[in-house]
Design a protein around this motif. Sequence first.
Motif, PDB file in Angstrom:
ATOM      1  N   GLU A   1      12.373   6.691   6.149  1.00 59.98           N
ATOM      2  CA  GLU A   1      12.811   7.526   7.259  1.00 59.98           C
ATOM      3  C   GLU A   1      12.135   7.116   8.572  1.00 59.98           C
ATOM      4  OE1 GLU A   1      12.144  11.611   6.281  1.00 59.98           O
ATOM      5  OE2 GLU A   1      13.452  11.523   4.525  1.00 59.98           O
ATOM      6  N   ARG A   2      10.845   6.825   8.504  1.00 57.27           N
ATOM      7  CA  ARG A   2      10.127   6.409   9.713  1.00 57.27           C
ATOM      8  C   ARG A   2      10.687   5.091  10.249  1.00 57.27           C
ATOM      9  NH1 ARG A   2       3.995   6.187   9.374  1.00 57.27           N
ATOM     10  NH2 ARG A   2       4.314   5.925  11.596  1.00 57.27           N
ATOM     11  N   TYR A   3      11.028   4.186   9.335  1.00 55.85           N
ATOM     12  CA  TYR A   3      11.611   2.900   9.736  1.00 55.85           C
ATOM     13  C   TYR A   3      12.987   3.122  10.370  1.00 55.85           C
ATOM     14  CZ  TYR A   3      13.403  -1.862   9.396  1.00 55.85           C
ATOM     15  OH  TYR A   3      13.947  -3.089   9.683  1.00 55.85           O
ATOM     16  N   ALA A   4      13.764   4.005   9.759  1.00 53.94           N
ATOM     17  CA  ALA A   4      15.107   4.270  10.274  1.00 53.94           C
ATOM     18  C   ALA A   4      15.064   4.927  11.656  1.00 53.94           C
ATOM     19  CB  ALA A   4      15.860   5.179   9.295  1.00 53.94           C
ATOM     20  N   ARG A   5      14.065   5.747  11.915  1.00 53.87           N
ATOM     21  CA  ARG A   5      13.937   6.380  13.228  1.00 53.87           C
ATOM     22  C   ARG A   5      13.343   5.453  14.271  1.00 53.87           C
ATOM     23  NH1 ARG A   5      12.049  11.335  10.280  1.00 53.87           N
ATOM     24  NH2 ARG A   5       9.994  10.409  10.466  1.00 53.87           N
ATOM     25  N   GLY A   6      12.846   4.295  13.833  1.00 50.93           N
ATOM     26  CA  GLY A   6      12.277   3.342  14.768  1.00 50.93           C
ATOM     27  C   GLY A   6      10.809   3.592  15.093  1.00 50.93           C
ATOM     28  N   GLU A   7      10.135   4.404  14.282  1.00 48.66           N
ATOM     29  CA  GLU A   7       8.728   4.695  14.530  1.00 48.66           C
ATOM     30  C   GLU A   7       7.835   3.514  14.180  1.00 48.66           C
ATOM     31  OE1 GLU A   7       7.588   8.274  12.535  1.00 48.66           O
ATOM     32  OE2 GLU A   7       9.187   9.451  13.471  1.00 48.66           O
ATOM     33  N   ILE A   8       8.289   2.688  13.223  1.00 47.78           N
ATOM     34  CA  ILE A   8       7.522   1.498  12.836  1.00 47.78           C
ATOM     35  C   ILE A   8       8.438   0.281  12.888  1.00 47.78           C
ATOM     36  CG2 ILE A   8       5.821   2.712  11.429  1.00 47.78           C
ATOM     37  CD1 ILE A   8       7.401   2.046   8.958  1.00 47.78           C
ATOM     38  N   ASP A   9       7.863  -0.898  13.124  1.00 53.40           N
ATOM     39  CA  ASP A   9       8.665  -2.121  13.219  1.00 53.40           C
ATOM     40  C   ASP A   9       8.803  -2.771  11.843  1.00 53.40           C
ATOM     41  OD1 ASP A   9       6.118  -3.067  12.831  1.00 53.40           O
ATOM     42  OD2 ASP A   9       6.028  -4.264  14.655  1.00 53.40           O
ATOM     43  N   ASP A  10       9.534  -3.916  11.821  1.00 52.21           N
ATOM     44  CA  ASP A  10       9.812  -4.603  10.561  1.00 52.21           C
ATOM     45  C   ASP A  10       8.541  -5.020   9.831  1.00 52.21           C
ATOM     46  OD1 ASP A  10      12.508  -4.388  11.047  1.00 52.21           O
ATOM     47  OD2 ASP A  10      12.680  -6.386  11.943  1.00 52.21           O
ATOM     48  N   GLU A  11       7.605  -5.586  10.550  1.00 52.55           N
ATOM     49  CA  GLU A  11       6.369  -6.081   9.928  1.00 52.55           C
ATOM     50  C   GLU A  11       5.567  -4.936   9.304  1.00 52.55           C
ATOM     51  OE1 GLU A  11       2.231  -8.249  11.240  1.00 52.55           O
ATOM     52  OE2 GLU A  11       3.993  -8.473  12.527  1.00 52.55           O
ATOM     53  N   GLU A  12       5.437  -3.857  10.049  1.00 52.64           N
ATOM     54  CA  GLU A  12       4.703  -2.689   9.557  1.00 52.64           C
ATOM     55  C   GLU A  12       5.391  -2.112   8.319  1.00 52.64           C
ATOM     56  OE1 GLU A  12       1.700   0.331   9.739  1.00 52.64           O
ATOM     57  OE2 GLU A  12       1.889  -1.485  10.949  1.00 52.64           O
ATOM     58  N   TYR A  13       6.716  -2.041   8.365  1.00 54.24           N
ATOM     59  CA  TYR A  13       7.491  -1.512   7.240  1.00 54.24           C
ATOM     60  C   TYR A  13       7.261  -2.343   5.986  1.00 54.24           C
ATOM     61  CZ  TYR A  13      11.519  -0.266   4.358  1.00 54.24           C
ATOM     62  OH  TYR A  13      12.323   0.111   3.319  1.00 54.24           O
ATOM     63  N   ARG A  14       7.373  -3.670   6.109  1.00 57.11           N
ATOM     64  CA  ARG A  14       7.182  -4.557   4.952  1.00 57.11           C
ATOM     65  C   ARG A  14       5.763  -4.446   4.382  1.00 57.11           C
ATOM     66  NH1 ARG A  14       9.844  -8.420   8.346  1.00 57.11           N
ATOM     67  NH2 ARG A  14      12.065  -8.290   7.961  1.00 57.11           N
ATOM     68  N   LYS A  15       4.786  -4.404   5.288  1.00 52.99           N
ATOM     69  CA  LYS A  15       3.393  -4.320   4.867  1.00 52.99           C
ATOM     70  C   LYS A  15       3.123  -3.036   4.078  1.00 52.99           C
ATOM     71  CE  LYS A  15      -0.738  -3.639   7.324  1.00 52.99           C
ATOM     72  NZ  LYS A  15      -1.496  -3.808   8.544  1.00 52.99           N
ATOM     73  N   ARG A  16       3.604  -1.932   4.595  1.00 56.77           N
ATOM     74  CA  ARG A  16       3.385  -0.640   3.917  1.00 56.77           C
ATOM     75  C   ARG A  16       4.190  -0.540   2.626  1.00 56.77           C
ATOM     76  NH1 ARG A  16       1.272   3.834   7.471  1.00 56.77           N
ATOM     77  NH2 ARG A  16       0.544   2.758   9.325  1.00 56.77           N
ATOM     78  N   ARG A  17       5.358  -1.148   2.612  1.00 55.97           N
ATOM     79  CA  ARG A  17       6.189  -1.128   1.399  1.00 55.97           C
ATOM     80  C   ARG A  17       5.505  -1.903   0.280  1.00 55.97           C
ATOM     81  NH1 ARG A  17      12.280  -3.363   1.291  1.00 55.97           N
ATOM     82  NH2 ARG A  17      12.510  -3.291  -0.964  1.00 55.97           N
ATOM     83  N   GLU A  18       4.883  -3.021   0.611  1.00 54.59           N
ATOM     84  CA  GLU A  18       4.137  -3.790  -0.401  1.00 54.59           C
ATOM     85  C   GLU A  18       2.943  -2.977  -0.914  1.00 54.59           C
ATOM     86  OE1 GLU A  18       2.947  -7.702   0.794  1.00 54.59           O
ATOM     87  OE2 GLU A  18       4.945  -8.182   1.555  1.00 54.59           O
ATOM     88  N   THR A  19       2.279  -2.274  -0.013  1.00 49.49           N
ATOM     89  CA  THR A  19       1.146  -1.458  -0.399  1.00 49.49           C
ATOM     90  C   THR A  19       1.561  -0.357  -1.385  1.00 49.49           C
ATOM     91  OG1 THR A  19       0.118  -1.826   1.746  1.00 49.49           O
ATOM     92  CG2 THR A  19      -0.715   0.013   0.474  1.00 49.49           C
ATOM     93  N   LEU A  20       2.710   0.250  -1.143  1.00 51.23           N
ATOM     94  CA  LEU A  20       3.196   1.303  -2.040  1.00 51.23           C
ATOM     95  C   LEU A  20       3.639   0.747  -3.392  1.00 51.23           C
ATOM     96  CD1 LEU A  20       5.249   3.565   0.378  1.00 51.23           C
ATOM     97  CD2 LEU A  20       3.082   4.089  -0.731  1.00 51.23           C
ATOM     98  N   GLY A  21       4.021  -0.495  -3.405  1.00 53.37           N
ATOM     99  CA  GLY A  21       4.420  -1.095  -4.661  1.00 53.37           C
ATOM    100  C   GLY A  21       5.860  -1.110  -4.833  1.00 53.37           C
TER     101      GLY A  21
END
Length: 78
Positions: free
Chosen positions: A58-78
Amino acid sequence: MMGYGYGDMGLMWLWMLGWSLLLIAGLVALVWVIVRLARGGGQSPASRSGSARSILDERYARGEIDDEEYRKRRETLG
């Protein structure tokens, strides 16, 4: 006139004690259920991580975080 007209009052006290204990047990169970529901219904950690993933999406879709941040956090979550 040993009982002063009270007859089987001893048996009545047993019933009153039993119902009182049953009422207290019911109230304790009700409070326990309310606390469990307030804390999230006892969800497992796996379902909570799914919730974190949906928040990230949801945060990515609203534009609160960019592509790099999204990928990094997604890897962290697993």
